[in-house]
Design a protein around this motif. Sequence first.
Motif, PDB file in Angstrom:
ATOM      1  N   ASN A 148       0.832  -1.217   0.000  1.00  0.00           N
ATOM      2  CA  ASN A 148       0.000   0.000   0.000  1.00  0.00           C
ATOM      3  C   ASN A 148       0.862   1.260   0.000  1.00  0.00           C
ATOM      4  O   ASN A 148       0.788   2.082   0.902  1.00  0.00           O
ATOM      5  CB  ASN A 148      -0.954   0.025   1.203  1.00  0.00           C
ATOM      6  CG  ASN A 148      -1.892  -1.157   1.220  1.00  0.00           C
ATOM      7  OD1 ASN A 148      -2.211  -1.719   0.187  1.00  0.00           O
ATOM      8  ND2 ASN A 148      -2.329  -1.550   2.391  1.00  0.00           N
ATOM      9  N   HIS A 176     -13.162   3.603  -0.734  1.00  0.00           N
ATOM     10  CA  HIS A 176     -13.757   2.404  -0.150  1.00  0.00           C
ATOM     11  C   HIS A 176     -15.228   2.673   0.177  1.00  0.00           C
ATOM     12  O   HIS A 176     -15.573   3.728   0.711  1.00  0.00           O
ATOM     13  CB  HIS A 176     -13.019   2.001   1.133  1.00  0.00           C
ATOM     14  CG  HIS A 176     -13.735   0.941   1.889  1.00  0.00           C
ATOM     15  ND1 HIS A 176     -13.675  -0.380   1.528  1.00  0.00           N
ATOM     16  CD2 HIS A 176     -14.563   1.010   2.950  1.00  0.00           C
ATOM     17  CE1 HIS A 176     -14.431  -1.085   2.352  1.00  0.00           C
ATOM     18  NE2 HIS A 176     -14.975  -0.264   3.226  1.00  0.00           N
ATOM     19  N   ASN A 183     -18.906   0.494   1.701  1.00  0.00           N
ATOM     20  CA  ASN A 183     -19.495  -0.755   2.187  1.00  0.00           C
ATOM     21  C   ASN A 183     -20.382  -1.367   1.116  1.00  0.00           C
ATOM     22  O   ASN A 183     -20.464  -2.577   0.989  1.00  0.00           O
ATOM     23  CB  ASN A 183     -20.277  -0.538   3.478  1.00  0.00           C
ATOM     24  CG  ASN A 183     -19.347  -0.240   4.634  1.00  0.00           C
ATOM     25  OD1 ASN A 183     -18.227  -0.737   4.689  1.00  0.00           O
ATOM     26  ND2 ASN A 183     -19.794   0.580   5.554  1.00  0.00           N
ATOM     27  N   GLN A 209     -13.163 -11.609  -8.119  1.00  0.00           N
ATOM     28  CA  GLN A 209     -12.626 -11.856  -6.771  1.00  0.00           C
ATOM     29  C   GLN A 209     -12.252 -10.570  -6.027  1.00  0.00           C
ATOM     30  O   GLN A 209     -11.972 -10.602  -4.839  1.00  0.00           O
ATOM     31  CB  GLN A 209     -11.414 -12.769  -6.864  1.00  0.00           C
ATOM     32  CG  GLN A 209     -10.226 -12.141  -7.574  1.00  0.00           C
ATOM     33  CD  GLN A 209      -9.039 -13.077  -7.654  1.00  0.00           C
ATOM     34  OE1 GLN A 209      -8.909 -14.001  -6.853  1.00  0.00           O
ATOM     35  NE2 GLN A 209      -8.163 -12.842  -8.620  1.00  0.00           N
ATOM     36  N   TYR A 210     -12.239  -9.426  -6.728  1.00  0.00           N
ATOM     37  CA  TYR A 210     -11.843  -8.164  -6.100  1.00  0.00           C
ATOM     38  C   TYR A 210     -13.028  -7.337  -5.613  1.00  0.00           C
ATOM     39  O   TYR A 210     -12.837  -6.253  -5.087  1.00  0.00           O
ATOM     40  CB  TYR A 210     -10.979  -7.350  -7.065  1.00  0.00           C
ATOM     41  CG  TYR A 210      -9.766  -8.145  -7.506  1.00  0.00           C
ATOM     42  CD1 TYR A 210      -8.727  -8.410  -6.620  1.00  0.00           C
ATOM     43  CD2 TYR A 210      -9.706  -8.662  -8.787  1.00  0.00           C
ATOM     44  CE1 TYR A 210      -7.636  -9.172  -7.020  1.00  0.00           C
ATOM     45  CE2 TYR A 210      -8.608  -9.420  -9.182  1.00  0.00           C
ATOM     46  CZ  TYR A 210      -7.584  -9.672  -8.293  1.00  0.00           C
ATOM     47  OH  TYR A 210      -6.501 -10.431  -8.677  1.00  0.00           O
ATOM     48  N   GLY A 211     -14.251  -7.821  -5.820  1.00  0.00           N
ATOM     49  CA  GLY A 211     -15.421  -7.124  -5.304  1.00  0.00           C
ATOM     50  C   GLY A 211     -16.218  -6.429  -6.385  1.00  0.00           C
ATOM     51  O   GLY A 211     -16.471  -6.982  -7.457  1.00  0.00           O
ATOM     52  N   HIS A 222     -15.209   1.584  -4.663  1.00  0.00           N
ATOM     53  CA  HIS A 222     -14.833   0.178  -4.567  1.00  0.00           C
ATOM     54  C   HIS A 222     -15.365  -0.421  -3.286  1.00  0.00           C
ATOM     55  O   HIS A 222     -15.308   0.202  -2.227  1.00  0.00           O
ATOM     56  CB  HIS A 222     -13.307   0.019  -4.608  1.00  0.00           C
ATOM     57  CG  HIS A 222     -12.878  -1.396  -4.426  1.00  0.00           C
ATOM     58  ND1 HIS A 222     -12.413  -1.864  -3.217  1.00  0.00           N
ATOM     59  CD2 HIS A 222     -12.897  -2.455  -5.268  1.00  0.00           C
ATOM     60  CE1 HIS A 222     -12.136  -3.161  -3.343  1.00  0.00           C
ATOM     61  NE2 HIS A 222     -12.422  -3.537  -4.581  1.00  0.00           N
ATOM     62  N   MET A 223     -15.873  -1.644  -3.409  1.00  0.00           N
ATOM     63  CA  MET A 223     -16.223  -2.428  -2.214  1.00  0.00           C
ATOM     64  C   MET A 223     -15.585  -3.792  -2.343  1.00  0.00           C
ATOM     65  O   MET A 223     -15.584  -4.381  -3.423  1.00  0.00           O
ATOM     66  CB  MET A 223     -17.738  -2.532  -2.030  1.00  0.00           C
ATOM     67  CG  MET A 223     -18.485  -3.234  -3.134  1.00  0.00           C
ATOM     68  SD  MET A 223     -20.283  -3.167  -2.943  1.00  0.00           S
ATOM     69  CE  MET A 223     -20.579  -4.656  -2.036  1.00  0.00           C
ATOM     70  N   PRO A 224     -14.998  -4.286  -1.260  1.00  0.00           N
ATOM     71  CA  PRO A 224     -14.349  -5.598  -1.311  1.00  0.00           C
ATOM     72  C   PRO A 224     -15.383  -6.718  -1.435  1.00  0.00           C
ATOM     73  O   PRO A 224     -16.562  -6.506  -1.152  1.00  0.00           O
ATOM     74  CB  PRO A 224     -13.597  -5.664   0.012  1.00  0.00           C
ATOM     75  CG  PRO A 224     -14.227  -4.673   0.901  1.00  0.00           C
ATOM     76  CD  PRO A 224     -14.855  -3.630   0.021  1.00  0.00           C
ATOM     77  N   PRO A 225     -14.955  -7.912  -1.842  1.00  0.00           N
ATOM     78  CA  PRO A 225     -15.914  -8.991  -2.073  1.00  0.00           C
ATOM     79  C   PRO A 225     -16.648  -9.440  -0.812  1.00  0.00           C
ATOM     80  O   PRO A 225     -17.771  -9.907  -0.896  1.00  0.00           O
ATOM     81  CB  PRO A 225     -15.051 -10.132  -2.632  1.00  0.00           C
ATOM     82  CG  PRO A 225     -13.661  -9.780  -2.262  1.00  0.00           C
ATOM     83  CD  PRO A 225     -13.598  -8.291  -2.141  1.00  0.00           C
ATOM     84  N   GLN A 226     -16.057  -9.302   0.358  1.00  0.00           N
ATOM     85  CA  GLN A 226     -16.719  -9.747   1.580  1.00  0.00           C
ATOM     86  C   GLN A 226     -17.796  -8.771   2.054  1.00  0.00           C
ATOM     87  O   GLN A 226     -18.581  -9.078   2.913  1.00  0.00           O
ATOM     88  CB  GLN A 226     -15.722 -10.013   2.710  1.00  0.00           C
ATOM     89  CG  GLN A 226     -15.026  -8.776   3.243  1.00  0.00           C
ATOM     90  CD  GLN A 226     -13.749  -8.416   2.503  1.00  0.00           C
ATOM     91  OE1 GLN A 226     -13.514  -8.853   1.383  1.00  0.00           O
ATOM     92  NE2 GLN A 226     -12.914  -7.599   3.094  1.00  0.00           N
TER      93      GLN A 226
END
Length: 127
Positions: free
Chosen positions: A4, A75, A77, A102-104, A120-124
């Motif tokens: 990062n 980022h 949610n 796989q990256y959301g 962007h939101m992550p996959p989880q």
Amino acid sequence: MKSNPITWCEIYVQDMERAKSFYETVFQMKLEKLESPGMEMWAFPMSMEAIGGSGALVQMEGVKSGGIGTIPYFHCNDVADEESRVVAAGGQVFKPKMSIGQYGFMALIVDTEGNTIGLHMPPQATE
């Protein structure tokens, strides 16, 4: 180089009040004024102890806004939440929410100053 590596970004604007209103509305947060000679800066929420970068809106004589050369991603949610506020805040949805496997999920929007930014939101995260 550490993970990062990007620690700061600046989004240049022509009309600070209009740009502040856009970002505060879309992201439902308040920007904080930074004292900096020769320019007006308003920072996104940040923590000096946390990993990751923050940034600021910047208005400086001789520096234009707009374009898509570099795109900062914010980022979320759920990308759909922020995306739903873009048009009412004076911006445009360039690419609506889409899967990036796989990256959301991500979306591209254009702010009131012509800058392209990403959501962007992550996959989880909840879809």
